[in-house]
Write a protein that holds these residues in place. Structure first.
Motif, PDB file in Angstrom:
ATOM      1  N   ASP A  59      -6.942   1.989  -6.672  1.00 38.54           N
ATOM      2  CA  ASP A  59      -7.820   1.338  -5.700  1.00 38.54           C
ATOM      3  C   ASP A  59      -7.255   1.511  -4.292  1.00 38.54           C
ATOM      4  O   ASP A  59      -6.039   1.399  -4.077  1.00 38.54           O
ATOM      5  N   LEU A  60      -8.134   1.741  -3.358  1.00 40.27           N
ATOM      6  CA  LEU A  60      -7.751   1.834  -1.956  1.00 40.27           C
ATOM      7  C   LEU A  60      -7.893   0.473  -1.287  1.00 40.27           C
ATOM      8  O   LEU A  60      -8.799  -0.305  -1.612  1.00 40.27           O
ATOM      9  N   GLY A  61      -6.999   0.181  -0.363  1.00 44.87           N
ATOM     10  CA  GLY A  61      -7.066  -1.103   0.323  1.00 44.87           C
ATOM     11  C   GLY A  61      -6.539  -1.017   1.733  1.00 44.87           C
ATOM     12  O   GLY A  61      -6.020   0.014   2.176  1.00 44.87           O
ATOM     13  N   ARG A  62      -6.687  -2.119   2.437  1.00 48.07           N
ATOM     14  CA  ARG A  62      -6.109  -2.233   3.779  1.00 48.07           C
ATOM     15  C   ARG A  62      -5.770  -3.695   4.013  1.00 48.07           C
ATOM     16  O   ARG A  62      -6.369  -4.595   3.410  1.00 48.07           O
ATOM     17  N   PHE A  63      -4.806  -3.921   4.885  1.00 50.20           N
ATOM     18  CA  PHE A  63      -4.450  -5.281   5.263  1.00 50.20           C
ATOM     19  C   PHE A  63      -5.135  -5.633   6.573  1.00 50.20           C
ATOM     20  O   PHE A  63      -5.086  -4.865   7.536  1.00 50.20           O
ATOM     21  N   GLU A  64      -5.784  -6.785   6.588  1.00 49.51           N
ATOM     22  CA  GLU A  64      -6.422  -7.260   7.809  1.00 49.51           C
ATOM     23  C   GLU A  64      -5.361  -7.839   8.744  1.00 49.51           C
ATOM     24  O   GLU A  64      -4.231  -8.097   8.328  1.00 49.51           O
ATOM     25  N   PRO A  65      -5.692  -8.060  10.009  1.00 49.28           N
ATOM     26  CA  PRO A  65      -4.701  -8.602  10.956  1.00 49.28           C
ATOM     27  C   PRO A  65      -4.067  -9.914  10.514  1.00 49.28           C
ATOM     28  O   PRO A  65      -2.912 -10.189  10.863  1.00 49.28           O
ATOM     29  N   ASP A  66      -4.803 -10.717   9.740  1.00 46.80           N
ATOM     30  CA  ASP A  66      -4.232 -11.991   9.283  1.00 46.80           C
ATOM     31  C   ASP A  66      -3.451 -11.849   7.987  1.00 46.80           C
ATOM     32  O   ASP A  66      -3.006 -12.857   7.421  1.00 46.80           O
ATOM     33  N   GLY A  67      -3.301 -10.610   7.492  1.00 41.59           N
ATOM     34  CA  GLY A  67      -2.505 -10.368   6.294  1.00 41.59           C
ATOM     35  C   GLY A  67      -3.283 -10.299   5.006  1.00 41.59           C
ATOM     36  O   GLY A  67      -2.720  -9.948   3.959  1.00 41.59           O
ATOM     37  N   ARG A  68      -4.565 -10.624   5.043  1.00 43.27           N
ATOM     38  CA  ARG A  68      -5.371 -10.573   3.820  1.00 43.27           C
ATOM     39  C   ARG A  68      -5.599  -9.131   3.386  1.00 43.27           C
ATOM     40  O   ARG A  68      -5.720  -8.229   4.212  1.00 43.27           O
ATOM     41  N   LEU A  69      -5.667  -8.940   2.068  1.00 42.89           N
ATOM     42  CA  LEU A  69      -5.951  -7.622   1.498  1.00 42.89           C
ATOM     43  C   LEU A  69      -7.453  -7.445   1.361  1.00 42.89           C
ATOM     44  O   LEU A  69      -8.145  -8.294   0.804  1.00 42.89           O
ATOM     45  N   THR A  70      -7.957  -6.322   1.847  1.00 47.55           N
ATOM     46  CA  THR A  70      -9.342  -5.931   1.615  1.00 47.55           C
ATOM     47  C   THR A  70      -9.348  -4.714   0.707  1.00 47.55           C
ATOM     48  O   THR A  70      -8.650  -3.731   0.973  1.00 47.55           O
ATOM     49  N   VAL A  71     -10.100  -4.797  -0.384  1.00 44.77           N
ATOM     50  CA  VAL A  71     -10.194  -3.688  -1.332  1.00 44.77           C
ATOM     51  C   VAL A  71     -11.366  -2.812  -0.930  1.00 44.77           C
ATOM     52  O   VAL A  71     -12.499  -3.286  -0.789  1.00 44.77           O
ATOM     53  N   LEU A  72     -11.114  -1.535  -0.757  1.00 41.54           N
ATOM     54  CA  LEU A  72     -12.134  -0.594  -0.291  1.00 41.54           C
ATOM     55  C   LEU A  72     -12.815   0.159  -1.422  1.00 41.54           C
ATOM     56  O   LEU A  72     -13.761   0.900  -1.178  1.00 41.54           O
ATOM     57  N   GLY A  73     -12.323  -0.028  -2.644  1.00 43.66           N
ATOM     58  CA  GLY A  73     -12.916   0.671  -3.779  1.00 43.66           C
ATOM     59  C   GLY A  73     -11.931   1.641  -4.395  1.00 43.66           C
ATOM     60  O   GLY A  73     -10.804   1.818  -3.928  1.00 43.66           O
ATOM     61  N   ARG A  74     -12.365   2.276  -5.471  1.00 42.99           N
ATOM     62  CA  ARG A  74     -11.498   3.202  -6.184  1.00 42.99           C
ATOM     63  C   ARG A  74     -11.357   4.512  -5.414  1.00 42.99           C
ATOM     64  O   ARG A  74     -12.309   4.991  -4.789  1.00 42.99           O
ATOM     65  N   ALA A  75     -10.156   5.072  -5.483  1.00 41.23           N
ATOM     66  CA  ALA A  75      -9.907   6.331  -4.783  1.00 41.23           C
ATOM     67  C   ALA A  75     -10.823   7.434  -5.292  1.00 41.23           C
ATOM     68  O   ALA A  75     -11.288   8.278  -4.511  1.00 41.23           O
ATOM     69  N   LEU A 101       0.844  -1.189   0.000  1.00 37.85           N
ATOM     70  CA  LEU A 101       0.000   0.000   0.000  1.00 37.85           C
ATOM     71  C   LEU A 101       0.877   1.235   0.000  1.00 37.85           C
ATOM     72  O   LEU A 101       1.881   1.297   0.715  1.00 37.85           O
ATOM     73  N   SER A 102       0.497   2.206  -0.803  1.00 35.98           N
ATOM     74  CA  SER A 102       1.215   3.473  -0.823  1.00 35.98           C
ATOM     75  C   SER A 102       0.886   4.270   0.449  1.00 35.98           C
ATOM     76  O   SER A 102       0.031   3.862   1.247  1.00 35.98           O
ATOM     77  N   ASP A 103       1.538   5.398   0.619  1.00 33.65           N
ATOM     78  CA  ASP A 103       1.301   6.206   1.810  1.00 33.65           C
ATOM     79  C   ASP A 103      -0.148   6.664   1.928  1.00 33.65           C
ATOM     80  O   ASP A 103      -0.654   6.865   3.040  1.00 33.65           O
ATOM     81  N   ASP A 104      -0.820   6.838   0.779  1.00 37.94           N
ATOM     82  CA  ASP A 104      -2.220   7.270   0.825  1.00 37.94           C
ATOM     83  C   ASP A 104      -3.197   6.095   0.706  1.00 37.94           C
ATOM     84  O   ASP A 104      -4.391   6.283   0.470  1.00 37.94           O
ATOM     85  N   GLY A 105      -2.686   4.877   0.901  1.00 39.59           N
ATOM     86  CA  GLY A 105      -3.554   3.713   0.964  1.00 39.59           C
ATOM     87  C   GLY A 105      -3.902   3.074  -0.358  1.00 39.59           C
ATOM     88  O   GLY A 105      -4.760   2.175  -0.411  1.00 39.59           O
ATOM     89  N   ARG A 106      -3.257   3.477  -1.450  1.00 34.65           N
ATOM     90  CA  ARG A 106      -3.547   2.879  -2.752  1.00 34.65           C
ATOM     91  C   ARG A 106      -2.780   1.567  -2.915  1.00 34.65           C
ATOM     92  O   ARG A 106      -1.632   1.436  -2.476  1.00 34.65           O
ATOM     93  N   ILE A 107      -3.438   0.623  -3.578  1.00 34.93           N
ATOM     94  CA  ILE A 107      -2.850  -0.699  -3.769  1.00 34.93           C
ATOM     95  C   ILE A 107      -1.830  -0.658  -4.893  1.00 34.93           C
ATOM     96  O   ILE A 107      -2.095  -0.104  -5.963  1.00 34.93           O
ATOM     97  N   GLU A 108      -0.676  -1.271  -4.650  1.00 35.93           N
ATOM     98  CA  GLU A 108       0.363  -1.405  -5.668  1.00 35.93           C
ATOM     99  C   GLU A 108       0.715  -2.877  -5.809  1.00 35.93           C
ATOM    100  O   GLU A 108       0.783  -3.609  -4.815  1.00 35.93           O
ATOM    101  N   LEU A 109       0.929  -3.297  -7.060  1.00 34.76           N
ATOM    102  CA  LEU A 109       1.117  -4.711  -7.372  1.00 34.76           C
ATOM    103  C   LEU A 109       2.381  -4.924  -8.185  1.00 34.76           C
ATOM    104  O   LEU A 109       2.752  -4.081  -9.021  1.00 34.76           O
ATOM    105  N   SER A 110       3.022  -6.053  -7.981  1.00 41.20           N
ATOM    106  CA  SER A 110       4.221  -6.389  -8.748  1.00 41.20           C
ATOM    107  C   SER A 110       4.194  -7.861  -9.102  1.00 41.20           C
ATOM    108  O   SER A 110       3.329  -8.618  -8.645  1.00 41.20           O
TER     109      SER A 110
END
Length: 382
Positions: A261-277, A224-233
């Motif tokens: 897209d905005l996202g967050r990591f859950e305590p178990d490490g899973r990615l939750t997608v919150l929707g487009r910025a 996740l970037s500093d503003d919460g956007r998802i980055e993929l490699s």
């Protein structure tokens, strides 16, 4: 010099020449809907293609004009191999999605990689549970593992209809759900019904889904970037956008694809997608993520689907509104009760000022909600 050739994909059809495009013996391909000559022209079909490009996928253009995503054979195959590894090995696939979108193309790539002829669902009359059942049975009679990919709207119809379509769906070893967000309640309903559902997150720029059930496929990096956007490699990334070096440089940098897209990591490490910025609603100085409100609405048994938007407002900047599809049109949900539920669980700023009951949500592309059309519709109700 290799050129890009536009291939019209009829409903319920495959992509002619895909195998030759992947092994380099044929031209690179641009799958398009029948008669979409404007798209073929915009993406320079017939002209030389950039190096290492096997397939060009047109994005849905949700934030502006469509761009052509350049995918290499290596990226497409890496995605297909990682999918099979996650699902339990190669198998036979049923193509139930349009093959001019990345999800449909990947069903065909996985089939080529597995050396198995895919089943193809006839969608010329739209998606119907009875025709799905017929196509699925033809696939399920073959030996080995069996897979398909659906958008959430298709799953909703199969679950609501029950019967032969749902029975057939239960026979698949993996049912990928993508193209749009899958509400938690819909996923729970599918799993309870015995469907081997797997939620996927990805896009054309990542050769399709690259995060399954919140966890990246092998070789895929997520941050996740500093503003919460998802980055993929990883090896599934596209080579860039056709004829658009500026857009390529902005989105692809240092081996990472920067999503909106905005996202967050859950305590178990899973990615939750919150929707487009750019879907984030700012009302009275408070940021409201539509996905959070939609989850509360869809948790109600009398709500089948929901979409939350922000409409312009002179005092608040934006005002939160929602459209809901009733589970039973004869007994639609009471908007004020839904509003009170959101208020109680998320707070006053999250509670929609207006909730409109609609027969269906407008869709575009591979099952995505057409938020622009819905905003115009809801604006008319003000």
């Amino acid at each position: 010099m290799r050129r890009l050739v536009a291939v019209e994909v009829v409903p319920g059809g495959t992509v002619e020449g895909l195998a030759r495009a992947l092994d380099g013996s044929g031209p690179a391909l641009l799958p398009i809907a029948p008669g979409d000559t404007a798209l073929a022209t915009a993406l320079h079909a017939g002209e030389p293609v950039e190096p290492d490009t096997a397939v060009v996928i047109a994005t849905s253009g949700s934030t502006g004009r469509a761009k052509g995503v350049r995918l290499s054979t290596a990226a497409l195959r890496a995605s297909a191999a990682a999918t099979h590894a996650r699902l339990g090995g190669p198998g036979r696939w049923l193509l139930a999605l349009s093959a001019h979108h990345i999800a449909g193309v990947q069903v065909l790539v996985r089939s080529l990689l597995a050396g198995r002829e895919p089943g193809v669902l006839d969608t010329s009359q739209g998606f119907r549970p009875d025709t799905f059942a017929t196509a699925a049975r033809a696939v399920l009679t073959s030996p080995g593992r069996h897979y398909t990919a659906l958008v959430p709207t298709q799953l909703v119809r199969l679950l609501a209809d029950g019967g032969a379509g749902l029975d057939a769906l239960r026979g698949f070893d993996g049912v990928l759900l993508g193209g749009a967000a899958t509400p938690d309640e819909l996923l729970d309903q599918a799993l309870t019904a015995g469907v081997a559902a797997v939620t996927t997150y990805g896009m054309s720029e990542t050769s399709g889904g690259c995060v399954y059930d919140g966890r990246p496929l092998d070789g895929v990096g997520v941050r996740l970037s500093d503003d919460g956007r998802i980055e993929l490699s990883g090896p599934t990334l596209a080579s860039g956008y056709r004829g658009d070096p500026d857009a390529t440089a902005a989105a692809f940098a240092d081996g990472w694809f920067h999503t909106n897209d905005l996202g967050r990591f859950e305590p178990d490490g899973r990615l939750t997608v919150l929707g487009r910025a750019d879907d984030m609603i700012i009302t009275g100085g408070v940021n409201v993520a539509p996905a959070l409100v939609e989850r509360v609405l869809c948790a109600e048994p009398d709500v089948l689907e929901a979409c939350v938007l922000g409409l312009p407002h002179a005092e608040w900047g934006q005002v939160v509104v929602a459209a809901v599809v009733p589970a039973d049109p004869v007994r639609p949900p009471v908007p004020e009760r839904l509003r009170e539920l959101v208020h109680a669980r998320l707070g006053g700023h999250f509670a929609p000022k207006r909730i409109t009951v609609v027969r269906a949500l407008p869709l575009r592309g591979p099952g995505k909600i057409d938020r622009r059309s819905l905003a115009e519709l809801l604006s008319g109700f003000q």
